[in-house]
Design a protein around this motif. Structure first.
Motif, short mmCIF file in Angstrom:
data_model
loop_
_atom_site.label_atom_id
_atom_site.label_comp_id
_atom_site.label_asym_id
_atom_site.label_seq_id
_atom_site.Cartn_x
_atom_site.Cartn_y
_atom_site.Cartn_z
N GLU A 7 9.71 19.40 27.57
CA GLU A 7 8.79 20.36 26.94
C GLU A 7 8.97 21.77 27.53
OE1 GLU A 7 6.61 20.83 24.63
OE2 GLU A 7 6.41 18.83 23.79
N LYS A 8 9.54 21.83 28.73
CA LYS A 8 9.65 23.13 29.41
C LYS A 8 10.94 23.88 29.09
CE LYS A 8 6.35 22.69 32.89
NZ LYS A 8 5.34 23.57 32.30
N ILE A 9 11.90 23.19 28.50
CA ILE A 9 13.21 23.82 28.28
C ILE A 9 13.41 24.16 26.81
CG2 ILE A 9 15.70 23.54 28.54
CD1 ILE A 9 15.08 21.37 30.67
N VAL A 10 13.82 25.40 26.55
CA VAL A 10 14.17 25.82 25.20
C VAL A 10 15.63 26.24 25.21
CG1 VAL A 10 13.66 27.40 23.30
CG2 VAL A 10 11.82 26.74 24.87
N ILE A 11 16.44 25.61 24.38
CA ILE A 11 17.84 26.02 24.30
C ILE A 11 17.96 27.15 23.27
CG2 ILE A 11 20.21 25.31 23.76
CD1 ILE A 11 19.55 22.52 24.69
N GLY A 12 18.45 28.30 23.71
CA GLY A 12 18.64 29.44 22.81
C GLY A 12 19.90 29.22 21.98
N LEU A 13 19.73 29.08 20.67
CA LEU A 13 20.89 28.81 19.81
C LEU A 13 21.60 30.11 19.46
CD1 LEU A 13 19.48 26.03 17.44
CD2 LEU A 13 21.23 25.76 19.21
N ASP A 14 22.23 30.72 20.46
CA ASP A 14 22.97 31.96 20.22
C ASP A 14 24.39 31.62 19.80
OD1 ASP A 14 20.72 33.34 21.03
OD2 ASP A 14 21.33 33.36 23.12
N VAL A 15 24.49 31.08 18.59
CA VAL A 15 25.80 30.68 18.06
C VAL A 15 25.92 31.26 16.65
CG1 VAL A 15 25.92 28.54 19.40
CG2 VAL A 15 24.84 28.51 17.15
N SER A 16 27.13 31.22 16.10
CA SER A 16 27.30 31.87 14.80
C SER A 16 27.69 30.92 13.67
CB SER A 16 28.31 33.00 14.92
OG SER A 16 29.48 32.50 15.52
N THR A 17 27.84 29.64 13.97
CA THR A 17 28.16 28.72 12.87
C THR A 17 27.18 27.54 12.86
OG1 THR A 17 29.63 27.28 14.18
CG2 THR A 17 30.65 29.22 13.16
N PHE A 18 27.05 26.96 11.67
CA PHE A 18 26.17 25.81 11.52
C PHE A 18 26.74 24.61 12.28
CE2 PHE A 18 22.84 23.41 9.70
CZ PHE A 18 22.02 24.27 9.01
N GLU A 19 28.07 24.54 12.33
CA GLU A 19 28.73 23.43 13.04
C GLU A 19 28.33 23.44 14.52
OE1 GLU A 19 30.46 25.50 10.91
OE2 GLU A 19 30.41 23.95 9.35
N GLU A 20 28.24 24.65 15.08
CA GLU A 20 27.85 24.72 16.50
C GLU A 20 26.40 24.27 16.69
OE1 GLU A 20 29.83 28.43 18.62
OE2 GLU A 20 29.46 28.87 16.50
N VAL A 21 25.55 24.61 15.72
CA VAL A 21 24.15 24.16 15.80
C VAL A 21 24.12 22.63 15.78
CG1 VAL A 21 21.91 24.13 14.62
CG2 VAL A 21 23.26 26.24 14.66
N GLU A 22 24.85 22.06 14.83
CA GLU A 22 24.88 20.58 14.73
C GLU A 22 25.41 19.96 16.01
OE1 GLU A 22 25.70 20.16 9.92
OE2 GLU A 22 27.38 20.27 11.30
N ALA A 23 26.47 20.58 16.56
CA ALA A 23 27.09 20.01 17.76
C ALA A 23 26.11 20.05 18.94
CB ALA A 23 28.36 20.79 18.10
N ILE A 24 25.43 21.19 19.15
CA ILE A 24 24.51 21.30 20.30
C ILE A 24 23.35 20.32 20.14
CG2 ILE A 24 22.80 22.85 21.38
CD1 ILE A 24 25.61 23.31 22.41
N LEU A 25 22.82 20.21 18.91
CA LEU A 25 21.71 19.27 18.72
C LEU A 25 22.14 17.84 19.00
CD1 LEU A 25 20.23 21.72 17.43
CD2 LEU A 25 19.19 20.08 15.88
N SER A 26 23.37 17.50 18.57
CA SER A 26 23.75 16.10 18.79
C SER A 26 24.20 15.86 20.22
CB SER A 26 24.77 15.63 17.74
OG SER A 26 26.04 16.04 18.11
N LEU A 27 24.79 16.88 20.86
CA LEU A 27 25.18 16.68 22.27
C LEU A 27 23.96 16.63 23.19
CD1 LEU A 27 28.26 19.08 22.45
CD2 LEU A 27 28.30 16.61 22.80
N CYS A 28 23.01 17.51 22.92
CA CYS A 28 21.82 17.54 23.78
C CYS A 28 20.72 16.71 23.12
CB CYS A 28 21.37 18.98 24.02
SG CYS A 28 22.64 19.97 24.83
N ARG A 29 20.96 15.43 23.03
CA ARG A 29 20.10 14.49 22.31
C ARG A 29 18.65 14.51 22.80
NH1 ARG A 29 20.88 13.87 17.56
NH2 ARG A 29 18.67 13.65 17.53
N ASN A 30 18.49 14.71 24.12
CA ASN A 30 17.13 14.63 24.67
C ASN A 30 16.38 15.96 24.60
OD1 ASN A 30 17.48 11.96 25.42
ND2 ASN A 30 18.54 12.59 27.30
N ALA A 31 17.11 17.02 24.28
CA ALA A 31 16.46 18.33 24.25
C ALA A 31 15.49 18.39 23.08
CB ALA A 31 17.49 19.44 24.13
N LEU A 32 14.35 19.04 23.33
CA LEU A 32 13.29 19.05 22.34
C LEU A 32 13.17 20.39 21.61
CD1 LEU A 32 11.03 17.20 21.39
CD2 LEU A 32 9.61 18.06 23.27
#
Ligand code: C5P
Length: 235
Positions: A7-32
């Protein structure tokens, strides 16, 4: 404890493609929590917010609304419809703007954060270009007080300002802070004065926003888990 730390961590999605968004969400499975800023939102619009929500994660929409009260009220209403969980507006928009934004989210779970003084400004710029003659600390405190009394649930500030805000503003309000670097991160990137996440949390931050130490890590999943572990061990 883990849930509390996620609950305390926010990942800043400073990326420029949708693929990178998908990749970070799936790699950081536990991130909320994920922060969508103007770069990503301008490129992909609501679809990126919907994608994160459908994946069962929470969205911090960081568009720093600053306009006449009626326009901001309508923008906040659109953000509520979109299903964001946290959003930012600029305290320099004033009391009426913040109060009207608060009215829109009342009764929903959406929370509003006010940005005070952008950390990219130094005191000389504040004085010569913007007409703010106080020290940065005084300006941040004054604007944060006004924003919270107008209805903001909290503020975004640098780790250096957490203490002054907790000392000078009574009552419950949220503090969200970028500018943190895990103890294991060697690179400060362009953040000039950094603190570790647990130092910021101990001083009174409710959430920390972190991007490059995770996005640029060889193994983002491992970087996120290490961050959770570091916070768990030090709190
Ligand atoms: O990569 P890094 O961890 O420095 O990114 C932090 C995030 O917080 C970025 O999205 C950045 O835009 C944002 N931010 C910041 N400093 C501020 C305000 C926002 O780094 N003063």
């Amino acid at each position: 404890m883990s849930k509390f730390v996620h609950e305390k961590i926010v990942i800043g999605l400073d990326v420029s493609t949708f693929e990178e968004v998908e990749a970070i969400l799936s790699l950081c499975r536990n991130a909320l929590w994920f922060k969508v800023g103007s770069q990503l939102f301008t490129k992909f619009g609501p679809s990126v917010v919907e994608f994160i929500r459908k994946d069962g994660r929470k969205v911090f929409l960081d568009l720093k609304f600053h306009d006449i009260p009626n326009t901001v009220k309508n923008a906040v209403s659109s953000a509520v419809e979109l299903g964001v969980d946290l959003l930012t507006l600029h305290s320099l928009g004033g009391r009426k703007m913040i109060a009207q934004a608060r009215e829109v989210v009342e009764g929903t779970s959406v929370k509003i954060l006010a940005v005070t003084v952008l950390t990219s400004h130094n005191e000389q710029e504040l004085r010569n270009e913007i007409g703010i003659y106080e020290s940065v600390g005084d300006a941040v405190t004054r604007l944060a007080k006004m924003a919270i009394s107008a209805g903001a649930h909290g503020v975004v500030c640098s780790p250096q300002e957490i203490r002054i805000l907790r000392d000078n503003i009574q009552g419950e309000f949220m503090i969200v802070t970028p500018g943190v670097r895990p103890a294991w991160e060697k690179e400060a990137y362009d953040q000039a004065r950094v603190m570790t996440p647990s130092e910021a949390i101990k001083l009174g931050a409710d959430k920390i926003v972190i991007a490059r130490p995770i996005l640029k890590a060889k193994n983002p999943s491992e970087a996120y888990n290490k961050l959770v572990e570091e916070i768990e061990n030090e709190l």
